[in-house]
Design an enzyme around this catalytic site. Structure first.
Site, PDB file in Angstrom:
ATOM      1  N   GLN A   1       0.835  -1.203   0.000  1.00 46.98           N
ATOM      2  CA  GLN A   1       0.000   0.000   0.000  1.00 46.98           C
ATOM      3  C   GLN A   1       0.868   1.250   0.000  1.00 46.98           C
ATOM      4  OE1 GLN A   1      -3.233  -0.671   2.613  1.00 46.98           O
ATOM      5  NE2 GLN A   1      -4.041   1.394   2.499  1.00 46.98           N
TER       6      GLN A   1
ATOM      7  N   SER B   1       4.417  -6.408   2.536  1.00 45.12           N
ATOM      8  CA  SER B   1       3.103  -6.351   3.176  1.00 45.12           C
ATOM      9  C   SER B   1       2.030  -6.913   2.240  1.00 45.12           C
ATOM     10  CB  SER B   1       2.799  -4.911   3.601  1.00 45.12           C
ATOM     11  OG  SER B   1       1.624  -4.845   4.373  1.00 45.12           O
ATOM     12  N   LEU B   2       1.103  -6.080   1.772  1.00 43.26           N
ATOM     13  CA  LEU B   2       0.069  -6.527   0.838  1.00 43.26           C
ATOM     14  C   LEU B   2       0.667  -7.238  -0.370  1.00 43.26           C
ATOM     15  CD1 LEU B   2      -2.897  -6.407  -0.292  1.00 43.26           C
ATOM     16  CD2 LEU B   2      -2.212  -4.246  -1.354  1.00 43.26           C
TER      17      LEU B   2
ATOM     18  N   ARG C   1      -9.115  -8.484   3.988  1.00 38.73           N
ATOM     19  CA  ARG C   1      -8.036  -7.842   4.747  1.00 38.73           C
ATOM     20  C   ARG C   1      -8.190  -6.324   4.722  1.00 38.73           C
ATOM     21  NH1 ARG C   1      -2.614  -5.936   3.628  1.00 38.73           N
ATOM     22  NH2 ARG C   1      -1.010  -6.742   5.067  1.00 38.73           N
TER      23      ARG C   1
ATOM     24  N   HIS D   1       0.340  -2.774  10.927  1.00 42.57           N
ATOM     25  CA  HIS D   1       1.460  -3.581  11.418  1.00 42.57           C
ATOM     26  C   HIS D   1       1.825  -3.214  12.860  1.00 42.57           C
ATOM     27  CE1 HIS D   1       2.113  -5.486   7.573  1.00 42.57           C
ATOM     28  NE2 HIS D   1       2.084  -4.294   6.994  1.00 42.57           N
TER      29      HIS D   1
ATOM     30  N   GLN E   1       1.171 -11.360   9.922  1.00 49.63           N
ATOM     31  CA  GLN E   1       1.648 -10.183   9.191  1.00 49.63           C
ATOM     32  C   GLN E   1       0.855  -8.924   9.524  1.00 49.63           C
ATOM     33  OE1 GLN E   1       0.410  -9.050   5.336  1.00 49.63           O
ATOM     34  NE2 GLN E   1       2.345  -9.680   4.409  1.00 49.63           N
TER      35      GLN E   1
END
Length: 370
Positions: free
Chosen positions: A9, A86-87, A111, A190, A238
Protein backbone atom coordinates in the site's frame (compact mmCIF):
# COMPACT_ATOMS: atom_id res chain seq x y z
CA UNK A 1 19.35 -15.54 -10.23
CA UNK A 2 16.23 -13.42 -10.30
CA UNK A 3 13.61 -12.29 -7.75
CA UNK A 4 10.26 -10.74 -8.60
CA UNK A 5 9.14 -8.26 -5.92
CA UNK A 6 5.65 -6.81 -5.41
CA UNK A 7 4.85 -3.46 -3.69
CA UNK A 8 2.42 -2.77 -0.88
CA UNK A 9 0.00 0.00 0.00
CA UNK A 10 1.24 3.45 -0.96
CA UNK A 11 2.24 2.56 -4.52
CA UNK A 12 -1.22 3.18 -5.97
CA UNK A 13 -2.01 6.02 -8.34
CA UNK A 14 -4.87 6.92 -10.66
CA UNK A 15 -4.15 5.49 -14.09
CA UNK A 16 -2.27 2.41 -12.93
CA UNK A 17 -2.75 -0.84 -14.81
CA UNK A 18 -4.19 0.54 -18.05
CA UNK A 19 -2.19 -1.64 -20.51
CA UNK A 20 -2.60 -4.68 -18.26
CA UNK A 21 -6.40 -4.37 -18.18
CA UNK A 22 -6.43 -4.41 -21.97
CA UNK A 23 -4.16 -7.46 -22.10
CA UNK A 24 -6.04 -9.59 -19.53
CA UNK A 25 -9.77 -8.79 -19.91
CA UNK A 26 -10.94 -12.12 -18.47
CA UNK A 27 -9.11 -11.50 -15.18
CA UNK A 28 -10.41 -7.93 -15.07
CA UNK A 29 -13.99 -9.13 -15.53
CA UNK A 30 -13.52 -11.78 -12.85
CA UNK A 31 -12.15 -9.18 -10.43
CA UNK A 32 -14.98 -6.73 -11.06
CA UNK A 33 -17.62 -9.43 -10.63
CA UNK A 34 -16.11 -10.59 -7.34
CA UNK A 35 -15.60 -7.07 -5.93
CA UNK A 36 -18.96 -5.74 -7.03
CA UNK A 37 -17.52 -2.69 -8.77
CA UNK A 38 -15.43 -1.92 -11.84
CA UNK A 39 -11.74 -2.38 -11.08
CA UNK A 40 -10.93 -0.50 -14.29
CA UNK A 41 -12.98 2.51 -13.29
CA UNK A 42 -11.44 2.54 -9.82
CA UNK A 43 -7.85 2.37 -11.05
CA UNK A 44 -8.11 4.48 -14.19
CA UNK A 45 -10.58 7.24 -13.21
CA UNK A 46 -11.37 6.91 -9.48
CA UNK A 47 -14.53 9.02 -9.88
CA UNK A 48 -15.56 8.58 -6.23
CA UNK A 49 -12.09 9.27 -4.81
CA UNK A 50 -11.86 5.79 -3.26
CA UNK A 51 -8.50 4.51 -4.51
CA UNK A 52 -6.64 5.76 -1.44
CA UNK A 53 -9.13 4.18 0.97
CA UNK A 54 -7.67 0.95 2.36
CA UNK A 55 -10.65 -1.28 1.51
CA UNK A 56 -10.30 -0.24 -2.16
CA UNK A 57 -6.52 0.24 -2.30
CA UNK A 58 -5.65 -3.31 -1.38
CA UNK A 59 -7.76 -5.14 -4.00
CA UNK A 60 -6.68 -2.64 -6.66
CA UNK A 61 -2.97 -3.10 -5.96
CA UNK A 62 -3.33 -6.87 -5.81
CA UNK A 63 -5.05 -7.01 -9.21
CA UNK A 64 -2.50 -4.74 -10.90
CA UNK A 65 0.46 -6.61 -9.39
CA UNK A 66 -0.98 -10.04 -10.26
CA UNK A 67 -1.56 -8.97 -13.87
CA UNK A 68 1.93 -7.47 -14.02
CA UNK A 69 3.29 -10.88 -13.02
CA UNK A 70 1.28 -12.66 -15.71
CA UNK A 71 2.66 -10.25 -18.30
CA UNK A 72 6.22 -10.67 -17.01
CA UNK A 73 5.87 -14.44 -16.98
CA UNK A 74 4.81 -14.43 -20.63
CA UNK A 75 7.68 -12.21 -21.65
CA UNK A 76 10.54 -13.26 -19.37
CA UNK A 77 9.52 -16.52 -17.70
CA UNK A 78 9.63 -17.51 -14.05
CA UNK A 79 11.83 -16.18 -11.26
CA UNK A 80 14.01 -18.07 -8.78
CA UNK A 81 12.47 -16.28 -5.78
CA UNK A 82 9.47 -14.09 -4.99
CA UNK A 83 8.84 -11.49 -2.31
CA UNK A 84 6.21 -8.87 -1.57
CA UNK A 85 6.08 -5.94 0.82
CA UNK A 86 3.10 -6.35 3.18
CA UNK A 87 0.07 -6.53 0.84
CA UNK A 88 2.48 -7.41 -1.99
CA UNK A 89 3.05 -10.78 -0.38
CA UNK A 90 -0.35 -11.90 -1.69
CA UNK A 91 0.73 -11.20 -5.27
CA UNK A 92 3.94 -13.14 -4.55
CA UNK A 93 1.93 -16.13 -3.30
CA UNK A 94 -0.23 -15.94 -6.43
CA UNK A 95 2.91 -15.90 -8.58
CA UNK A 96 4.19 -18.94 -6.67
CA UNK A 97 1.01 -20.89 -7.35
CA UNK A 98 0.07 -21.09 -3.66
CA UNK A 99 -3.21 -19.25 -4.25
CA UNK A 100 -5.43 -18.69 -7.26
CA UNK A 101 -6.15 -15.20 -8.57
CA UNK A 102 -9.65 -15.44 -7.10
CA UNK A 103 -8.49 -16.67 -3.68
CA UNK A 104 -5.92 -13.91 -3.43
CA UNK A 105 -8.51 -11.27 -4.31
CA UNK A 106 -10.99 -12.59 -1.73
CA UNK A 107 -8.31 -12.54 0.95
CA UNK A 108 -7.08 -9.01 0.23
CA UNK A 109 -10.63 -7.69 -0.07
CA UNK A 110 -11.41 -8.99 3.41
CA UNK A 111 -8.04 -7.84 4.75
CA UNK A 112 -8.61 -4.32 3.41
CA UNK A 113 -12.11 -4.14 4.87
CA UNK A 114 -10.97 -5.27 8.31
CA UNK A 115 -7.92 -3.02 8.42
CA UNK A 116 -9.99 -0.01 7.34
CA UNK A 117 -12.37 -0.60 10.26
CA UNK A 118 -9.62 -1.00 12.87
CA UNK A 119 -9.08 1.65 15.53
CA UNK A 120 -7.70 4.91 14.22
CA UNK A 121 -4.00 5.53 14.60
CA UNK A 122 -1.04 7.08 12.85
CA UNK A 123 2.22 6.12 11.15
CA UNK A 124 5.45 7.93 10.38
CA UNK A 125 8.60 7.23 8.42
CA UNK A 126 11.86 7.66 10.31
CA UNK A 127 14.94 8.28 8.17
CA UNK A 128 18.63 8.12 9.06
CA UNK A 129 18.17 6.52 12.49
CA UNK A 130 19.17 2.93 13.29
CA UNK A 131 16.69 0.45 14.72
CA UNK A 132 18.73 0.24 17.93
CA UNK A 133 18.85 4.01 18.44
CA UNK A 134 15.16 4.38 17.62
CA UNK A 135 14.08 1.70 20.08
CA UNK A 136 16.31 3.20 22.75
CA UNK A 137 14.87 6.70 22.20
CA UNK A 138 11.28 5.43 22.31
CA UNK A 139 11.98 3.61 25.57
CA UNK A 140 13.80 6.52 27.22
CA UNK A 141 10.98 8.92 26.29
CA UNK A 142 8.22 6.56 27.53
CA UNK A 143 6.71 6.32 24.06
CA UNK A 144 5.34 2.86 24.78
CA UNK A 145 2.30 3.22 22.53
CA UNK A 146 4.51 3.01 19.43
CA UNK A 147 5.45 -0.16 17.52
CA UNK A 148 7.95 -0.70 14.73
CA UNK A 149 5.84 -1.37 11.62
CA UNK A 150 8.28 -1.61 8.70
CA UNK A 151 12.02 -2.17 8.61
CA UNK A 152 12.29 -1.00 5.01
CA UNK A 153 16.02 -0.29 4.79
CA UNK A 154 18.89 0.35 7.20
CA UNK A 155 18.10 4.07 7.08
CA UNK A 156 14.30 3.85 6.73
CA UNK A 157 11.97 2.60 9.46
CA UNK A 158 8.22 3.12 9.79
CA UNK A 159 6.61 3.47 13.22
CA UNK A 160 2.97 2.88 14.01
CA UNK A 161 0.73 3.65 16.98
CA UNK A 162 -1.67 6.07 18.60
CA UNK A 163 -1.63 9.51 16.98
CA UNK A 164 -0.64 11.30 20.19
CA UNK A 165 2.42 9.10 20.65
CA UNK A 166 3.49 9.35 17.01
CA UNK A 167 3.27 13.14 17.18
CA UNK A 168 5.30 13.26 20.41
CA UNK A 169 8.02 11.05 18.93
CA UNK A 170 8.97 13.66 16.34
CA UNK A 171 11.04 15.72 18.77
CA UNK A 172 13.22 12.87 20.05
CA UNK A 173 13.71 11.49 16.53
CA UNK A 174 14.90 14.85 15.26
CA UNK A 175 17.21 15.15 18.29
CA UNK A 176 18.89 11.96 17.04
CA UNK A 177 19.50 13.67 13.70
CA UNK A 178 16.74 11.73 11.95
CA UNK A 179 13.96 12.88 9.66
CA UNK A 180 10.35 12.44 10.74
CA UNK A 181 7.73 12.18 7.99
CA UNK A 182 4.08 11.73 9.00
CA UNK A 183 2.35 9.28 6.66
CA UNK A 184 -1.15 9.74 5.27
CA UNK A 185 -2.70 6.55 6.66
CA UNK A 186 -6.03 5.91 8.35
CA UNK A 187 -4.76 3.35 10.84
CA UNK A 188 -1.78 2.04 12.79
CA UNK A 189 -0.92 -0.78 10.40
CA UNK A 190 1.46 -3.58 11.42
CA UNK A 191 1.02 -2.83 15.11
CA UNK A 192 -0.79 -4.17 18.16
CA UNK A 193 -3.71 -1.90 17.27
CA UNK A 194 -4.56 -4.18 14.35
CA UNK A 195 -5.33 -7.09 16.70
CA UNK A 196 -9.14 -6.91 16.20
CA UNK A 197 -8.65 -7.06 12.43
CA UNK A 198 -6.18 -9.90 12.85
CA UNK A 199 -8.63 -11.91 14.96
CA UNK A 200 -11.42 -11.63 12.38
CA UNK A 201 -9.05 -12.35 9.51
CA UNK A 202 -7.82 -15.49 11.29
CA UNK A 203 -11.39 -16.79 11.30
CA UNK A 204 -11.96 -15.85 7.66
CA UNK A 205 -8.80 -17.47 6.31
CA UNK A 206 -9.72 -20.85 7.81
CA UNK A 207 -12.11 -21.34 4.89
CA UNK A 208 -9.26 -21.45 2.35
CA UNK A 209 -6.79 -24.09 1.25
CA UNK A 210 -3.38 -23.37 -0.20
CA UNK A 211 -1.51 -25.08 -2.99
CA UNK A 212 2.09 -26.24 -3.00
CA UNK A 213 4.55 -23.40 -3.58
CA UNK A 214 6.16 -23.70 -7.02
CA UNK A 215 8.70 -20.93 -6.29
CA UNK A 216 10.17 -19.90 -2.90
CA UNK A 217 8.42 -16.88 -1.36
CA UNK A 218 10.14 -14.87 1.38
CA UNK A 219 7.80 -14.20 4.31
CA UNK A 220 7.58 -10.69 5.75
CA UNK A 221 7.38 -11.89 9.35
CA UNK A 222 10.41 -14.21 9.27
CA UNK A 223 12.57 -13.02 6.34
CA UNK A 224 12.81 -16.70 5.44
CA UNK A 225 11.14 -18.83 2.73
CA UNK A 226 7.55 -19.87 3.36
CA UNK A 227 6.72 -23.47 4.21
CA UNK A 228 3.36 -24.68 2.91
CA UNK A 229 2.07 -25.44 6.40
CA UNK A 230 2.79 -21.87 7.57
CA UNK A 231 1.03 -19.86 4.85
CA UNK A 232 -2.14 -19.05 6.78
CA UNK A 233 -0.31 -18.34 10.04
CA UNK A 234 2.19 -16.01 8.39
CA UNK A 235 -0.58 -14.04 6.66
CA UNK A 236 -2.42 -13.73 9.97
CA UNK A 237 0.69 -12.68 11.88
CA UNK A 238 1.65 -10.18 9.19
CA UNK A 239 -1.27 -7.90 10.14
CA UNK A 240 0.24 -6.99 13.53
CA UNK A 241 3.93 -7.83 13.02
CA UNK A 242 6.61 -5.62 11.43
CA UNK A 243 7.55 -6.07 7.78
CA UNK A 244 11.12 -7.42 7.81
CA UNK A 245 11.99 -6.07 4.38
CA UNK A 246 15.67 -5.35 5.05
CA UNK A 247 16.31 -8.85 6.35
CA UNK A 248 14.27 -10.35 3.50
CA UNK A 249 16.39 -8.61 0.87
CA UNK A 250 19.58 -9.50 2.74
CA UNK A 251 18.52 -13.15 2.71
CA UNK A 252 17.99 -12.99 -1.05
CA UNK A 253 21.33 -11.25 -1.59
CA UNK A 254 23.03 -13.98 0.42
CA UNK A 255 21.82 -16.60 -2.08
CA UNK A 256 24.25 -15.31 -4.72
CA UNK A 257 24.23 -12.89 -7.63
CA UNK A 258 20.64 -11.62 -7.54
CA UNK A 259 18.64 -9.40 -9.89
CA UNK A 260 15.43 -7.82 -8.55
CA UNK A 261 12.49 -7.01 -10.83
CA UNK A 262 9.65 -4.97 -9.32
CA UNK A 263 6.22 -5.82 -10.70
CA UNK A 264 3.43 -3.37 -9.98
CA UNK A 265 2.85 0.41 -9.82
CA UNK A 266 5.88 2.64 -9.30
CA UNK A 267 9.35 1.50 -8.23
CA UNK A 268 9.34 2.12 -4.47
CA UNK A 269 10.82 -1.27 -3.61
CA UNK A 270 13.52 -0.99 -6.28
CA UNK A 271 14.95 2.05 -4.49
CA UNK A 272 14.84 0.28 -1.12
CA UNK A 273 16.61 -2.76 -2.56
CA UNK A 274 19.36 -0.56 -3.97
CA UNK A 275 19.90 1.02 -0.54
CA UNK A 276 19.97 -2.36 1.21
CA UNK A 277 22.31 -3.79 -1.41
CA UNK A 278 24.84 -0.99 -0.85
CA UNK A 279 24.80 -1.55 2.91
CA UNK A 280 24.99 -5.33 2.44
CA UNK A 281 27.93 -5.28 0.04
CA UNK A 282 29.91 -2.50 1.72
CA UNK A 283 30.84 -4.42 4.90
CA UNK A 284 32.05 -7.35 2.82
CA UNK A 285 34.22 -5.03 0.77
CA UNK A 286 35.62 -3.41 3.90
CA UNK A 287 36.33 -6.75 5.61
CA UNK A 288 39.19 -8.31 3.71
CA UNK A 289 41.59 -11.21 3.97
CA UNK A 290 44.96 -11.58 2.33
CA UNK A 291 45.61 -14.38 -0.09
CA UNK A 292 49.05 -15.98 -0.45
CA UNK A 293 49.70 -13.60 -3.35
CA UNK A 294 48.95 -10.67 -1.01
CA UNK A 295 45.82 -9.72 -2.97
CA UNK A 296 42.78 -8.63 -0.97
CA UNK A 297 39.39 -10.13 -1.69
CA UNK A 298 35.95 -9.60 -0.18
CA UNK A 299 35.00 -12.17 2.45
CA UNK A 300 31.78 -14.01 3.16
CA UNK A 301 29.76 -13.65 6.38
CA UNK A 302 31.14 -17.05 7.43
CA UNK A 303 34.68 -15.73 7.03
CA UNK A 304 33.79 -12.61 9.02
CA UNK A 305 32.57 -14.82 11.85
CA UNK A 306 35.64 -17.04 11.73
CA UNK A 307 37.93 -14.00 11.78
CA UNK A 308 36.13 -12.44 14.74
CA UNK A 309 36.01 -15.64 16.82
CA UNK A 310 39.68 -16.33 16.13
CA UNK A 311 40.64 -12.81 17.16
CA UNK A 312 38.31 -11.67 19.93
CA UNK A 313 37.32 -13.92 22.87
CA UNK A 314 33.93 -13.87 24.62
CA UNK A 315 34.02 -10.99 27.10
CA UNK A 316 35.73 -8.59 24.70
CA UNK A 317 34.72 -4.97 25.26
CA UNK A 318 33.15 -3.49 22.14
CA UNK A 319 31.67 -0.17 21.11
CA UNK A 320 28.29 0.07 19.38
CA UNK A 321 28.30 2.28 16.29
CA UNK A 322 27.73 5.90 17.29
CA UNK A 323 28.25 5.27 21.02
CA UNK A 324 31.17 5.63 23.42
CA UNK A 325 30.11 3.27 26.25
CA UNK A 326 31.79 -0.14 25.98
CA UNK A 327 29.84 -3.38 26.45
CA UNK A 328 31.14 -6.91 26.82
CA UNK A 329 30.29 -9.68 24.37
CA UNK A 330 28.45 -12.64 25.90
CA UNK A 331 28.70 -15.04 22.95
CA UNK A 332 30.91 -15.83 20.03
CA UNK A 333 29.87 -14.45 16.64
CA UNK A 334 27.13 -16.54 15.01
CA UNK A 335 25.23 -16.62 11.72
CA UNK A 336 21.58 -15.49 11.87
CA UNK A 337 19.03 -16.09 9.08
CA UNK A 338 21.72 -17.91 7.12
CA UNK A 339 23.60 -14.70 6.25
CA UNK A 340 23.84 -12.15 9.09
CA UNK A 341 27.07 -12.23 11.17
CA UNK A 342 25.92 -11.30 14.67
CA UNK A 343 26.95 -10.99 18.34
CA UNK A 344 25.08 -10.85 21.64
CA UNK A 345 26.14 -8.33 24.30
CA UNK A 346 25.61 -8.23 28.05
CA UNK A 347 22.74 -5.94 28.94
CA UNK A 348 20.83 -6.45 25.67
CA UNK A 349 18.26 -9.06 24.68
CA UNK A 350 18.69 -8.86 20.91
CA UNK A 351 21.67 -9.43 18.68
CA UNK A 352 23.91 -6.89 16.94
CA UNK A 353 25.28 -7.08 13.39
CA UNK A 354 29.07 -7.36 13.41
CA UNK A 355 29.37 -4.26 11.25
CA UNK A 356 27.66 -2.22 14.00
CA UNK A 357 30.37 -3.16 16.53
CA UNK A 358 34.09 -2.56 16.91
CA UNK A 359 36.52 -3.65 19.63
CA UNK A 360 37.16 -1.02 22.28
CA UNK A 361 40.81 -1.96 22.01
CA UNK A 362 42.81 -4.32 19.85
CA UNK A 363 43.37 -7.87 21.08
CA UNK A 364 46.11 -10.27 20.15
CA UNK A 365 45.09 -13.06 17.82
CA UNK A 366 44.17 -16.23 19.66
CA UNK A 367 46.66 -18.97 18.76
CA UNK A 368 45.16 -21.85 16.85
CA UNK A 369 44.99 -25.10 18.81
CA UNK A 370 45.78 -28.53 17.46
Amino acid sequence: MKTYIFPGQGSQYVGMGKPLFAEFPAYVEQASDLLGYSICELCLADPNKQLNHTQFTQPALYVVSALAFLQQQKQQGAADYLAGHSLGEYAALFAAGAISFETGLKLVQKRGELMSKAASGAMAAVLNVSEFDLNKALTENNLNTIDIANLNAPDQIVISGLAEGINRSQACIEQLGGRFIKLNTSGAFHSRYMTPAQTEFAEFIQGFEFNTLQTPVIANVTAQPYHHADIAQHLIAQITQPVQWTKSVEYLLSQGDMDFVELGPKKVLTKLVQTIEKQFVKPLQQSTVKTPSNNQVGVTPQQQIAHWNNTYPVGTEVLIKGQTTPYKTRTQATLQFGHRPTLYLHGFGGYFHLTDLRPAQQHARIPATA
